[in-house]
Design an enzyme around this catalytic site. Structure first.
Site, PDB file in Angstrom:
ATOM      1  N   GLY A  40      17.500  24.195  64.443  1.00 55.28           N
ATOM      2  CA  GLY A  40      16.759  23.689  65.589  1.00 55.28           C
ATOM      3  C   GLY A  40      16.881  22.169  65.672  1.00 55.28           C
ATOM      4  N   SER A 112      23.037  24.269  60.579  1.00 59.26           N
ATOM      5  CA  SER A 112      22.778  23.213  61.556  1.00 59.26           C
ATOM      6  C   SER A 112      21.657  22.307  61.031  1.00 59.26           C
ATOM      7  CB  SER A 112      22.458  23.843  62.911  1.00 59.26           C
ATOM      8  OG  SER A 112      22.517  22.892  63.946  1.00 59.26           O
ATOM      9  N   TRP A 113      20.572  22.112  61.793  1.00 63.13           N
ATOM     10  CA  TRP A 113      19.469  21.307  61.284  1.00 63.13           C
ATOM     11  C   TRP A 113      18.990  21.833  59.934  1.00 63.13           C
ATOM     12  CZ3 TRP A 113      16.505  17.436  60.318  1.00 63.13           C
ATOM     13  CH2 TRP A 113      15.202  17.635  59.846  1.00 63.13           C
ATOM     14  N   ASP A 267      33.814  24.054  66.166  1.00 56.67           N
ATOM     15  CA  ASP A 267      32.424  23.611  66.257  1.00 56.67           C
ATOM     16  C   ASP A 267      32.392  22.164  66.744  1.00 56.67           C
ATOM     17  OD1 ASP A 267      29.774  22.959  65.990  1.00 56.67           O
ATOM     18  OD2 ASP A 267      29.576  23.643  63.916  1.00 56.67           O
ATOM     19  N   HIS A 295      29.860  26.952  66.475  1.00 54.31           N
ATOM     20  CA  HIS A 295      28.593  26.533  65.890  1.00 54.31           C
ATOM     21  C   HIS A 295      27.687  27.754  65.792  1.00 54.31           C
ATOM     22  CE1 HIS A 295      25.870  23.265  64.725  1.00 54.31           C
ATOM     23  NE2 HIS A 295      24.912  23.929  65.347  1.00 54.31           N
TER      24      HIS A 295
END
Length: 315
Positions: A40, A112-113, A267, A295
């Site tokens: 996120g 990701s985050w 990505d 991604h």
């Protein structure tokens, strides 16, 4: 992926500041502890994360970070205070959860985050981490955030122009994350909703290059959309509440912790150079490039991630 499973335990943990974070445990209660660190910021831990692990080998722990998913209070409410939602708070929550569940050391799995947060945790608490399996790796540097919010306009010029034009004209040459953070804090619900839609439309574009990509159905949910955009702009505008480049500089602290970084060649949201730089400074990490991957999951990424988790399960 493994078949769907349900949690055998779950709850809300009081972590202070008026916050209660949702957690659940799945799989084998006596298995190897593993913590899922979702992305996120603000995506929440969805059931699909459970299916990446062999449920006979792992004690799988999922949690929703502050303000999202099933954690309370929910950031979709514009009155919810985000000053107590920073990386330092999330790292402290992870430690409280580890202690609450009686876990001594655990594997961290994030994307990701979530990869940034997992790296920050492992750098701060290396003795509590047995291994890391990360994919779609990012480090939340200024260069990366500028890339996502501005430079990718060279690849998607028409869509980016709409994204840029979603903020007031006076803000279009500045920090677009901060400009959107101000819009989603506006007292007018119509202003907030318009900004949320612009942000999510751009989000769907810049993760879209891998074959088979579909727009996220979650962005149609106004509650999810509001919390997601509030949180991601809050963190982006503050560089993830970390000194610029700290995760890359601290990679040497991970020596002795084995890791697998899975990255899609396609990505553009999180280009492979960040994962490559991490493995240059972190000798115990291995980089797996999926030539067809983008991604997130799909297009060969799922198989590579599950294989890495199976490897650490002793398969």
């Amino acid at each position: 992926m493994y078949p769907p499973i349900e949690p055998y335990a779950h709850g809300l943990l009081d972590v202070g500041d008026g916050q209660r974070i949702y957690w659940e445990t799945c799989g084998n209660p006596d298995g190897r502890p593993a913590l899922v660190v979702h992305g996120g910021p603000g995506s929440g831990a969805t059931p699909g994360w459970r299916r990446m692990f062999d449920p006979t080998a792992y004690r799988i722990v999922l949690f929703d970070q502050r303000g999202c998913g099933r954690s309370l209070p929910h950031a979709a409410d514009p009155a919810v205070d985000l000053s107590v939602n920073t990386t330092a708070h999330l790292l402290a929550d992870m430690e409280l959860l580890r202690e609450h569940l009686g876990v001594d050391r655990w594997l961290l799995h994030g994307a990701s985050w979530g990869s940034s947060l997992a790296l920050a945790y492992a750098s701060r608490h290396p003795g509590r981490v047995t291994a890391l399996v990360l994919f779609s790796v990012v480090a939340n540097t200024r260069r990366e955030i500028d890339w996502v919010t501005r430079d990718m306009g060279r690849i998607f010029p028409e869509q980016w122009a709409r994204f840029r034009d979603g903020v007031p004209e006076a803000d279009r040459d500045g920090d677009l994350s901060a400009a959107y953070a101000r819009l989603v804090a506006d007292p007018d619900p119509a202003v907030r909703e318009r900004a949320e839609r612009h942000w999510c439309d751009w989000e769907d574009v810049h993760v879209s290059l891998a074959e088979g990509h579909r727009p996220s159905a979650r962005f149609a949910d106004p509650v999810f959309r509001a919390a997601f955009v509030r949180l991601v702009t809050h963190y982006f505008a503050n560089l993830g509440f970390l000194p610029d480049g700290q995760l890359l500089r601290d990679a040497g602290k991970l020596a002795g912790i084995p890791g697998v970084l899975v990255q899609g060649r396609l990505d553009v949201s999180g280009p492979p150079d960040i994962a490559w730089q991490l493995t240059r400074a972190w000798p115990d990490a291995r980089l797996v490039i999926v030539e067809t991957g983008g991604h997130g999951m799909g297009a060969g990424m799922t198989e590579a991630v599950v294989a890495a988790l199976d490897e650490f399960a002793g398969h």
